[in-house]
Write a protein that holds these residues in place. Structure first.
Motif, PDB file in Angstrom:
ATOM      1  N   LYS A   1       0.757  -1.247   0.043  1.00  0.00           N
ATOM      2  CA  LYS A   1       0.006  -0.092   0.169  1.00  0.00           C
ATOM      3  C   LYS A   1       0.867   1.270  -0.033  1.00  0.00           C
ATOM      4  O   LYS A   1       1.906   1.384   0.589  1.00  0.00           O
ATOM      5  N   THR A   2       0.530   2.104  -0.994  1.00  0.00           N
ATOM      6  CA  THR A   2       1.279   3.380  -1.009  1.00  0.00           C
ATOM      7  C   THR A   2       0.847   4.324   0.285  1.00  0.00           C
ATOM      8  O   THR A   2      -0.213   4.583   0.483  1.00  0.00           O
ATOM      9  N   TYR A   3       1.997   5.074   0.720  1.00  0.00           N
ATOM     10  CA  TYR A   3       1.758   5.935   1.771  1.00  0.00           C
ATOM     11  C   TYR A   3       2.814   7.145   1.431  1.00  0.00           C
ATOM     12  O   TYR A   3       3.921   7.041   1.066  1.00  0.00           O
ATOM     13  N   ARG A   4       2.468   8.220   2.436  1.00  0.00           N
ATOM     14  CA  ARG A   4       3.533   9.321   2.073  1.00  0.00           C
ATOM     15  C   ARG A   4       4.317   9.218   3.446  1.00  0.00           C
ATOM     16  O   ARG A   4       3.971   8.942   4.567  1.00  0.00           O
ATOM     17  N   ARG A   5       5.505   9.531   3.426  1.00  0.00           N
ATOM     18  CA  ARG A   5       6.469   9.317   4.474  1.00  0.00           C
ATOM     19  C   ARG A   5       6.376  10.658   5.299  1.00  0.00           C
ATOM     20  O   ARG A   5       6.070  11.971   4.661  1.00  0.00           O
ATOM     21  N   LYS A   6       6.456  10.578   6.508  1.00  0.00           N
ATOM     22  CA  LYS A   6       6.343  11.925   7.267  1.00  0.00           C
ATOM     23  C   LYS A   6       7.741  12.412   7.734  1.00  0.00           C
ATOM     24  O   LYS A   6       8.782  11.858   7.961  1.00  0.00           O
ATOM     25  N   ALA A   7       7.655  13.763   7.635  1.00  0.00           N
ATOM     26  CA  ALA A   7       8.850  14.717   7.956  1.00  0.00           C
ATOM     27  C   ALA A   7       8.609  15.482   9.056  1.00  0.00           C
ATOM     28  O   ALA A   7       7.476  16.210   9.013  1.00  0.00           O
ATOM     29  N   LEU A   8       9.465  15.653   9.908  1.00  0.00           N
ATOM     30  CA  LEU A   8       9.439  16.570  11.288  1.00  0.00           C
ATOM     31  C   LEU A   8      10.528  17.676  11.100  1.00  0.00           C
ATOM     32  O   LEU A   8      11.909  17.399  10.889  1.00  0.00           O
ATOM     33  N   VAL A   9       9.997  18.833  11.585  1.00  0.00           N
ATOM     34  CA  VAL A   9      10.935  20.146  11.565  1.00  0.00           C
ATOM     35  C   VAL A   9      10.773  20.443  13.263  1.00  0.00           C
ATOM     36  O   VAL A   9       9.876  21.349  13.252  1.00  0.00           O
ATOM     37  N   PRO A  10      11.600  20.115  14.079  1.00  0.00           N
ATOM     38  CA  PRO A  10      11.495  20.677  15.301  1.00  0.00           C
ATOM     39  C   PRO A  10      12.031  22.037  15.572  1.00  0.00           C
ATOM     40  O   PRO A  10      13.171  22.499  14.811  1.00  0.00           O
ATOM     41  N   GLY A  11      11.426  23.002  16.217  1.00  0.00           N
ATOM     42  CA  GLY A  11      11.780  24.443  16.199  1.00  0.00           C
ATOM     43  C   GLY A  11      11.646  25.055  14.985  1.00  0.00           C
ATOM     44  O   GLY A  11      12.627  25.476  14.397  1.00  0.00           O
ATOM     45  N   CYS A  12      10.584  24.839  14.183  1.00  0.00           N
ATOM     46  CA  CYS A  12      10.359  25.304  12.900  1.00  0.00           C
ATOM     47  C   CYS A  12      10.429  26.543  12.572  1.00  0.00           C
ATOM     48  O   CYS A  12      10.323  27.119  11.312  1.00  0.00           O
ATOM     49  N   GLY A  13      10.575  27.399  13.357  1.00  0.00           N
ATOM     50  CA  GLY A  13      10.247  29.000  13.271  1.00  0.00           C
ATOM     51  C   GLY A  13       9.067  29.167  12.586  1.00  0.00           C
ATOM     52  O   GLY A  13       7.888  29.014  13.020  1.00  0.00           O
TER      53      GLY A  13
ATOM     54  N   LEU B   1       6.927  23.860   4.704  1.00  0.00           N
ATOM     55  CA  LEU B   1       6.391  24.099   3.296  1.00  0.00           C
ATOM     56  C   LEU B   1       7.133  23.527   2.318  1.00  0.00           C
ATOM     57  O   LEU B   1       6.633  22.960   0.993  1.00  0.00           O
ATOM     58  N   LEU B   2       8.591  23.865   2.323  1.00  0.00           N
ATOM     59  CA  LEU B   2       9.551  23.261   1.359  1.00  0.00           C
ATOM     60  C   LEU B   2       9.313  21.507   1.437  1.00  0.00           C
ATOM     61  O   LEU B   2       9.298  20.970   0.005  1.00  0.00           O
ATOM     62  N   LEU B   3       9.282  20.683   2.565  1.00  0.00           N
ATOM     63  CA  LEU B   3       9.215  19.448   2.502  1.00  0.00           C
ATOM     64  C   LEU B   3       7.900  19.168   1.867  1.00  0.00           C
ATOM     65  O   LEU B   3       7.955  17.990   1.159  1.00  0.00           O
ATOM     66  N   ALA B   4       6.806  19.760   2.093  1.00  0.00           N
ATOM     67  CA  ALA B   4       5.507  19.254   1.731  1.00  0.00           C
ATOM     68  C   ALA B   4       5.549  19.481   0.168  1.00  0.00           C
ATOM     69  O   ALA B   4       4.810  18.596  -0.679  1.00  0.00           O
ATOM     70  N   SER B   5       6.161  20.399  -0.513  1.00  0.00           N
ATOM     71  CA  SER B   5       6.264  20.695  -1.743  1.00  0.00           C
ATOM     72  C   SER B   5       6.940  19.556  -2.614  1.00  0.00           C
ATOM     73  O   SER B   5       6.725  19.067  -3.696  1.00  0.00           O
ATOM     74  N   PHE B   6       7.990  18.691  -1.795  1.00  0.00           N
ATOM     75  CA  PHE B   6       8.481  17.879  -2.296  1.00  0.00           C
ATOM     76  C   PHE B   6       7.643  16.419  -2.320  1.00  0.00           C
ATOM     77  O   PHE B   6       8.038  15.312  -2.607  1.00  0.00           O
ATOM     78  N   GLY B   7       6.697  16.355  -1.485  1.00  0.00           N
ATOM     79  CA  GLY B   7       5.634  15.270  -1.383  1.00  0.00           C
ATOM     80  C   GLY B   7       5.786  14.637   0.178  1.00  0.00           C
ATOM     81  O   GLY B   7       4.943  13.757   0.308  1.00  0.00           O
ATOM     82  N   TYR B   8       6.363  15.260   0.971  1.00  0.00           N
ATOM     83  CA  TYR B   8       6.117  14.677   2.366  1.00  0.00           C
ATOM     84  C   TYR B   8       4.989  15.146   3.000  1.00  0.00           C
ATOM     85  O   TYR B   8       4.728  16.499   3.012  1.00  0.00           O
ATOM     86  N   ASP B   9       4.515  14.257   4.004  1.00  0.00           N
ATOM     87  CA  ASP B   9       3.404  15.021   4.998  1.00  0.00           C
ATOM     88  C   ASP B   9       4.271  15.498   6.166  1.00  0.00           C
ATOM     89  O   ASP B   9       5.148  14.779   6.811  1.00  0.00           O
ATOM     90  N   ALA B  10       4.518  16.798   6.186  1.00  0.00           N
ATOM     91  CA  ALA B  10       5.460  17.559   6.711  1.00  0.00           C
ATOM     92  C   ALA B  10       4.774  18.107   8.253  1.00  0.00           C
ATOM     93  O   ALA B  10       3.643  18.872   8.145  1.00  0.00           O
ATOM     94  N   TYR B  11       5.449  17.970   9.293  1.00  0.00           N
ATOM     95  CA  TYR B  11       4.848  18.534  10.724  1.00  0.00           C
ATOM     96  C   TYR B  11       6.225  19.497  11.008  1.00  0.00           C
ATOM     97  O   TYR B  11       7.084  19.259  11.092  1.00  0.00           O
ATOM     98  N   GLY B  12       5.523  20.979  11.354  1.00  0.00           N
ATOM     99  CA  GLY B  12       6.350  21.750  11.871  1.00  0.00           C
ATOM    100  C   GLY B  12       6.056  21.894  13.695  1.00  0.00           C
ATOM    101  O   GLY B  12       4.694  22.140  13.866  1.00  0.00           O
ATOM    102  N   LEU B  13       6.977  21.516  14.172  1.00  0.00           N
ATOM    103  CA  LEU B  13       6.757  21.846  15.759  1.00  0.00           C
ATOM    104  C   LEU B  13       7.182  22.919  16.435  1.00  0.00           C
ATOM    105  O   LEU B  13       8.549  23.186  16.023  1.00  0.00           O
ATOM    106  N   GLU B  14       6.609  23.532  17.317  1.00  0.00           N
ATOM    107  CA  GLU B  14       7.199  24.835  17.905  1.00  0.00           C
ATOM    108  C   GLU B  14       6.570  24.998  19.386  1.00  0.00           C
ATOM    109  O   GLU B  14       5.520  24.214  19.734  1.00  0.00           O
ATOM    110  N   CYS B  15       7.323  25.624  20.077  1.00  0.00           N
ATOM    111  CA  CYS B  15       7.046  25.598  21.686  1.00  0.00           C
ATOM    112  C   CYS B  15       5.980  26.679  22.008  1.00  0.00           C
ATOM    113  O   CYS B  15       5.694  26.721  23.169  1.00  0.00           O
TER     114      CYS B  15
END
Length: 280
Positions: free
Chosen positions: A68-80, A86-100
């Motif tokens: 089964k096809t799935y999108r790989r997950k990318a995390l940017v901790p302290g993403c500002g 936004l860049l990672l999502a444009s490449f096709g990742y499900d992208a998560y930005g974490l901030e405090c």
């Protein structure tokens, strides 16, 4: 506080010691301060890495054991402001930005609304991944639970101005946390854009001076106290075996492009890029 007032930032952070240090960053964000290394666009070294090192990092879309096809997950901790997300999502990742802080998350959403169209889909067949900004403490699990995710869920983690923003006393905990969030090898890859390597080791932070040796020692021995000498340089022991749960550096190079702040006055690139995986 202005963008050119690092002393004022240090005064705020000095009020928070130990594990409460991240709360100092939350206070700065919630005050609406423009933090000094917010460049407004992704570091070109990340873009080049996603293109040129794809054979190592893998595709943003994969297949599970059942095909089964799935999108790989990318995390940017302290993403500002979330530009890397936004860049990672444009490449096709499900992208998560974490901030405090909630203020930082709101800044990310505003950035997406205002400038999201500056990040076109890179591959029409792959498409764009989902974008999620989340408020939470990198070292806690509540934000993971709020997303319905478990530990070791992220196929790609990108660390640029996060390692250098933390008080050096938190580096053992930082390294250990990456082992807890990164997917098993070879799927999981931690990309570190090492900065500032050229800063005087005795200079105050943030950003704290961050040598390649510091990344290597901490990620090879996550959770362990790493000795530093009187010049605040890592004391490497070539005979010391890496920890069983440590990360292994699989790639390391000088990028052709980076932000201006990572270069000398003559244009020499001081930054380095390293890619890490959990040991098999």
């Amino acid at each position: 506080m202005s963008q050119s007032d690092p002393q004022a930032i240090q005064q705020v952070l000095a009020q928070y010691q130990g594990d409460s240090y991240v709360n100092g960053w939350a206070e700065l964000w919630n005050k609406g301060d423009n933090l000094p290394w917010d460049r407004g666009f992704p570091n070109p070294a990340l873009e080049d890495t996603l293109i040129e090192r794809r054979s190592t990092i893998g595709d943003p879309v994969a297949k599970d054991a059942q095909g089964k096809t799935y999108r790989r997950k990318a995390l940017v901790p302290g993403c500002g402001r979330g530009v890397d997300v936004l860049l990672l999502a444009s490449f096709g990742y499900d992208a998560y930005g974490l901030e405090c802080s909630s203020g930082a998350v709101e800044a990310c959403k505003q950035e997406q609304a205002k400038n999201g169209d500056k990040y076109p889909v890179r591959d029409a067949e792959v498409g764009q991944g989902e974008i999620t900004f989340v408020h939470g403490d990198f070292f806690a699990n509540d934000w993971l639970e709020s997303l319905g995710l478990s530990l070791n869920s992220f196929d790609l983690i990108y660390d640029y101005t996060f390692f250098c923003a933390l008080d050096p006393s938190m580096r053992p905990k930082w390294a250990l946390r990456h082992t807890q969030l990164l997917a098993p090898s070879p799927s999981g890859n931690l990309i570190c854009l090492e900065f500032p390597r050229h800063k005087d080791s005795l200079a105050s932070g943030p950003p704290f001076p961050s040598s390649s040796e510091a990344y290597l020692e901490h990620l090879s021995h996550p959770g362990e106290d790493i000795p530093y000498d009187d010049k605040k340089l890592v004391k490497s022991d070539p005979l010391r075996e890496p920890s069983r749960n440590g990360l292994e550096r699989v790639l390391y190079w000088q990028p052709a492009r980076t932000h201006q702040v990572g270069k000398s006055q003559d244009g020499e690139v001081h930054d380095r890029v390293s890619v890490w995986r959990r040991r098999a």
